[in-house]
Design a protein around this motif. Structure first.
Motif, mmCIF file in Angstrom:
data_model
loop_
_atom_site.group_PDB
_atom_site.id
_atom_site.type_symbol
_atom_site.label_atom_id
_atom_site.label_comp_id
_atom_site.label_asym_id
_atom_site.label_seq_id
_atom_site.Cartn_x
_atom_site.Cartn_y
_atom_site.Cartn_z
ATOM 1 N N ILE A 191 3.135 20.327 -9.427
ATOM 2 C CA ILE A 191 3.052 21.387 -8.422
ATOM 3 C C ILE A 191 4.411 22.068 -8.466
ATOM 4 O O ILE A 191 5.424 21.469 -8.064
ATOM 5 C CB ILE A 191 2.803 20.823 -7.002
ATOM 6 N N GLY A 192 4.459 23.300 -8.993
ATOM 7 C CA GLY A 192 5.765 23.936 -9.216
ATOM 8 C C GLY A 192 6.603 23.024 -10.101
ATOM 9 O O GLY A 192 6.147 22.552 -11.139
ATOM 10 N N GLY A 193 7.830 22.728 -9.654
ATOM 11 C CA GLY A 193 8.726 21.899 -10.472
ATOM 12 C C GLY A 193 8.621 20.414 -10.197
ATOM 13 O O GLY A 193 9.449 19.635 -10.663
ATOM 14 N N ALA A 194 7.624 19.996 -9.427
ATOM 15 C CA ALA A 194 7.515 18.578 -9.055
ATOM 16 C C ALA A 194 6.327 17.943 -9.762
ATOM 17 O O ALA A 194 5.197 18.426 -9.650
ATOM 18 C CB ALA A 194 7.355 18.442 -7.539
ATOM 19 N N ARG A 195 6.587 16.857 -10.480
ATOM 20 C CA ARG A 195 5.478 16.108 -11.074
ATOM 21 C C ARG A 195 5.124 14.989 -10.099
ATOM 22 O O ARG A 195 5.916 14.081 -9.870
ATOM 23 C CB ARG A 195 5.882 15.535 -12.432
ATOM 24 N N LEU A 196 3.923 15.095 -9.518
ATOM 25 C CA LEU A 196 3.505 14.150 -8.474
ATOM 26 C C LEU A 196 2.435 13.217 -9.018
ATOM 27 O O LEU A 196 1.598 13.622 -9.828
ATOM 28 C CB LEU A 196 2.943 14.924 -7.267
ATOM 29 N N ILE A 197 2.476 11.964 -8.557
ATOM 30 C CA ILE A 197 1.419 11.017 -8.913
ATOM 31 C C ILE A 197 0.812 10.453 -7.635
ATOM 32 O O ILE A 197 1.458 10.433 -6.571
ATOM 33 C CB ILE A 197 1.932 9.857 -9.816
ATOM 34 N N ASP A 198 -0.446 10.026 -7.760
ATOM 35 C CA ASP A 198 -1.128 9.432 -6.611
ATOM 36 C C ASP A 198 -2.303 8.629 -7.167
ATOM 37 O O ASP A 198 -2.649 8.754 -8.352
ATOM 38 C CB ASP A 198 -1.613 10.529 -5.650
ATOM 39 N N ASN A 199 -2.902 7.801 -6.345
ATOM 40 C CA ASN A 199 -4.042 7.029 -6.842
ATOM 41 C C ASN A 199 -4.866 6.470 -5.697
ATOM 42 O O ASN A 199 -4.414 6.414 -4.545
ATOM 43 C CB ASN A 199 -3.571 5.896 -7.763
ATOM 44 N N LEU A 200 -6.077 6.070 -6.075
ATOM 45 C CA LEU A 200 -7.026 5.417 -5.177
ATOM 46 C C LEU A 200 -7.471 4.136 -5.875
ATOM 47 O O LEU A 200 -7.914 4.180 -7.023
ATOM 48 C CB LEU A 200 -8.229 6.350 -4.961
ATOM 49 N N PRO A 221 0.813 -1.238 0.000
ATOM 50 C CA PRO A 221 0.000 0.000 0.000
ATOM 51 C C PRO A 221 0.841 1.280 0.000
ATOM 52 O O PRO A 221 2.031 1.259 0.323
ATOM 53 C CB PRO A 221 -0.795 -0.093 1.306
ATOM 54 N N ILE A 222 0.174 2.377 -0.310
ATOM 55 C CA ILE A 222 0.835 3.688 -0.354
ATOM 56 C C ILE A 222 1.099 4.185 1.068
ATOM 57 O O ILE A 222 0.204 4.175 1.907
ATOM 58 C CB ILE A 222 -0.041 4.712 -1.101
ATOM 59 N N VAL A 223 2.320 4.616 1.307
ATOM 60 C CA VAL A 223 2.668 5.214 2.604
ATOM 61 C C VAL A 223 2.590 6.731 2.440
ATOM 62 O O VAL A 223 3.143 7.294 1.488
ATOM 63 C CB VAL A 223 4.079 4.785 3.052
ATOM 64 N N ARG A 224 1.874 7.378 3.378
ATOM 65 C CA ARG A 224 1.610 8.816 3.276
ATOM 66 C C ARG A 224 2.200 9.589 4.453
ATOM 67 O O ARG A 224 2.387 9.038 5.532
ATOM 68 C CB ARG A 224 0.085 9.057 3.236
ATOM 69 N N GLU A 225 2.442 10.867 4.231
ATOM 70 C CA GLU A 225 2.757 11.791 5.326
ATOM 71 C C GLU A 225 1.506 11.908 6.194
ATOM 72 O O GLU A 225 0.397 11.611 5.735
ATOM 73 C CB GLU A 225 3.130 13.173 4.767
ATOM 74 N N PRO A 226 1.660 12.385 7.445
ATOM 75 C CA PRO A 226 0.486 12.502 8.323
ATOM 76 C C PRO A 226 -0.662 13.307 7.696
ATOM 77 O O PRO A 226 -1.830 13.020 7.948
ATOM 78 C CB PRO A 226 1.036 13.210 9.565
ATOM 79 N N ASP A 227 -0.357 14.284 6.857
ATOM 80 C CA ASP A 227 -1.438 15.083 6.251
ATOM 81 C C ASP A 227 -1.978 14.482 4.956
ATOM 82 O O ASP A 227 -2.839 15.071 4.312
ATOM 83 C CB ASP A 227 -0.983 16.538 6.017
ATOM 84 N N GLY A 228 -1.468 13.324 4.546
ATOM 85 C CA GLY A 228 -2.040 12.633 3.389
ATOM 86 C C GLY A 228 -1.176 12.629 2.141
ATOM 87 O O GLY A 228 -1.402 11.823 1.238
ATOM 88 N N LEU A 229 -0.193 13.523 2.062
ATOM 89 C CA LEU A 229 0.669 13.539 0.869
ATOM 90 C C LEU A 229 1.396 12.199 0.726
ATOM 91 O O LEU A 229 2.017 11.719 1.683
ATOM 92 C CB LEU A 229 1.700 14.675 0.989
ATOM 93 N N ALA A 230 1.292 11.581 -0.448
ATOM 94 C CA ALA A 230 2.003 10.323 -0.683
ATOM 95 C C ALA A 230 3.506 10.583 -0.627
ATOM 96 O O ALA A 230 4.001 11.540 -1.229
ATOM 97 C CB ALA A 230 1.619 9.756 -2.046
ATOM 98 N N MET A 231 4.220 9.761 0.143
ATOM 99 C CA MET A 231 5.667 9.965 0.229
ATOM 100 C C MET A 231 6.306 9.716 -1.122
ATOM 101 O O MET A 231 5.910 8.811 -1.854
ATOM 102 C CB MET A 231 6.261 9.043 1.272
ATOM 103 N N SER A 232 7.303 10.531 -1.436
ATOM 104 C CA SER A 232 8.018 10.418 -2.710
ATOM 105 C C SER A 232 9.357 11.120 -2.573
ATOM 106 O O SER A 232 9.442 12.164 -1.914
ATOM 107 C CB SER A 232 7.200 11.101 -3.807
ATOM 108 N N SER A 233 10.358 10.558 -3.220
ATOM 109 C CA SER A 233 11.666 11.244 -3.216
ATOM 110 C C SER A 233 11.527 12.623 -3.850
ATOM 111 O O SER A 233 12.224 13.565 -3.476
ATOM 112 C CB SER A 233 12.698 10.419 -3.984
ATOM 113 N N ARG A 234 10.611 12.751 -4.811
ATOM 114 C CA ARG A 234 10.442 14.037 -5.501
ATOM 115 C C ARG A 234 9.742 15.085 -4.638
ATOM 116 O O ARG A 234 9.711 16.264 -5.021
ATOM 117 C CB ARG A 234 9.686 13.845 -6.824
#
Ligand code: AMP
Length: 290
Positions: free
Chosen positions: A268-277, A174-187
């Motif tokens: 978001i700015g210079g970061a291309r973020l992905i996430d899913n449900l 499963p996806i591991v998230r920061e406490p506020d919900g943002l999916a963790m990512s090196s980016r």
């Protein structure tokens, strides 16, 4: 923990482990490790006799305009984190070890590489499939661990393993998230100032999709419209795609049902973020994996 850097050393170590009848679990990464990676490492550690982690920023999966050179790298911190997790072997080759000057073989998994990120990152999944197959041949794992954060990647790797009859079990975590919900990512390291808060819009839009489905909405276009409207309220966000697809074929669905993946990629700015449900229809209703 042993750190190995050559293909020969790693293959010899794997042969040694296998000759003792012990199992090898493997977590491939590009480093800049975070708790998402470490969750895979812990599971691998628990489920196999010998845990191998690779750190390799794979140039073949970056487009010419992408962030290969700037990709976050912190080998010393990564080594210390893996040592603390009691990893047995860190495989950290140089680029020339994996792609010597006369290198010329690539593997493409066809249909499942085309939609979603495949449309925006030409050649990306060819690079992923190639390096994953090479790492499997080098590490010789019984099991390999991937995160559902990169849902399309895990579908492609499962297809690769099936199509090429590789004797490897693929485990998707499963996806591991920061406490506020943002999916963790090196980016996420690219998120500066107010971009960090703005990045929450991905998670919020998936939460909105979940609410709509919980209230009975089944039409993909209705869910997508609301998600897009929510994201467009965030001036720092620029959508690459938001899609409702079948979780196995990755083909678009008109209605939510069976195993449905709702996936998005947003700058978001210079970061291309992905996430899913991931939405799973069960006899007692829908189960949501966010
Ligand atoms: P990367 O270093 O980004 O190539 O990721 C290495 C592995 O960790 C991949 O299988 C990713 O899907 C997985 N991963 C990365 N971030 C997360 C996360 N937030 N939760 C779960 N798995 C993750």
């Amino acid at each position: 923990m042993k750190t190995l850097t050559t293909v020969g050393e790693m293959q010899a170590a794997a042969a040694g482990v296998r000759s003792l009848g012990r199992t090898i679990g493997f977590v491939p990464t590009m480093g800049a490790l975070h708790e998402g990676h470490l969750a895979l490492v812990r599971r691998c550690r628990q489920e196999s006799d010998v845990a191998v982690v690779s750190i390799f920023v794979n140039p073949a999966q970056f487009g010419p305009q992408e962030d290969y050179l700037n990709y976050p790298r912190d080998p010393e911190r990564d080594t210390e984190l893996l040592r603390r997790e009691s990893v047995d072997i860190l495989f950290a080759p140089l680029v020339e070890e994996i792609y010597p000057p006369d290198y010329q073989t690539y593997v493409s998994v066809e249909r499942v590489s085309e939609p979603l990120c495949g449309r925006f990152r030409p050649g990306h999944f060819r690079g992923v499939a190639t390096v994953v197959l090479k790492l499997f041949n080098i590490v010789q794992p019984h099991r390999a661990y991937f995160g559902r954060k990169d849902a399309q990647q895990s579908v492609i790797v499962q297809q690769l393993v099936r199509d090429l009859n590789l004797p490897i079990e693929i485990v998707v975590h499963p996806i591991v998230r920061e406490p506020d919900g943002l999916a963790m990512s090196s980016r996420n390291a690219y998120l500066r100032g107010e971009d960090r808060q703005a990045a929450l819009v991905l998670y919020r839009s998936l939460g909105r999709a979940r609410e709509l489905i919980e209230r009975g909405e089944r039409r993909a276009d209705a869910v997508l419209r609301e998600m897009r409207a929510l994201i467009e309220q965030e001036p720092r966000a620029r959508v690459d795609y938001i899609e409702v697809v079948d979780a196995a074929s990755l083909q678009p669905l008109a209605r939510i049902g069976g195993r449905t993946l709702i996936a998005l990629a947003v700058w978001i700015g210079g970061a291309r973020l992905i996430d899913n449900l991931l939405v799973e229809e069960t006899p007692d209703g829908f189960r949501f994996h966010l």
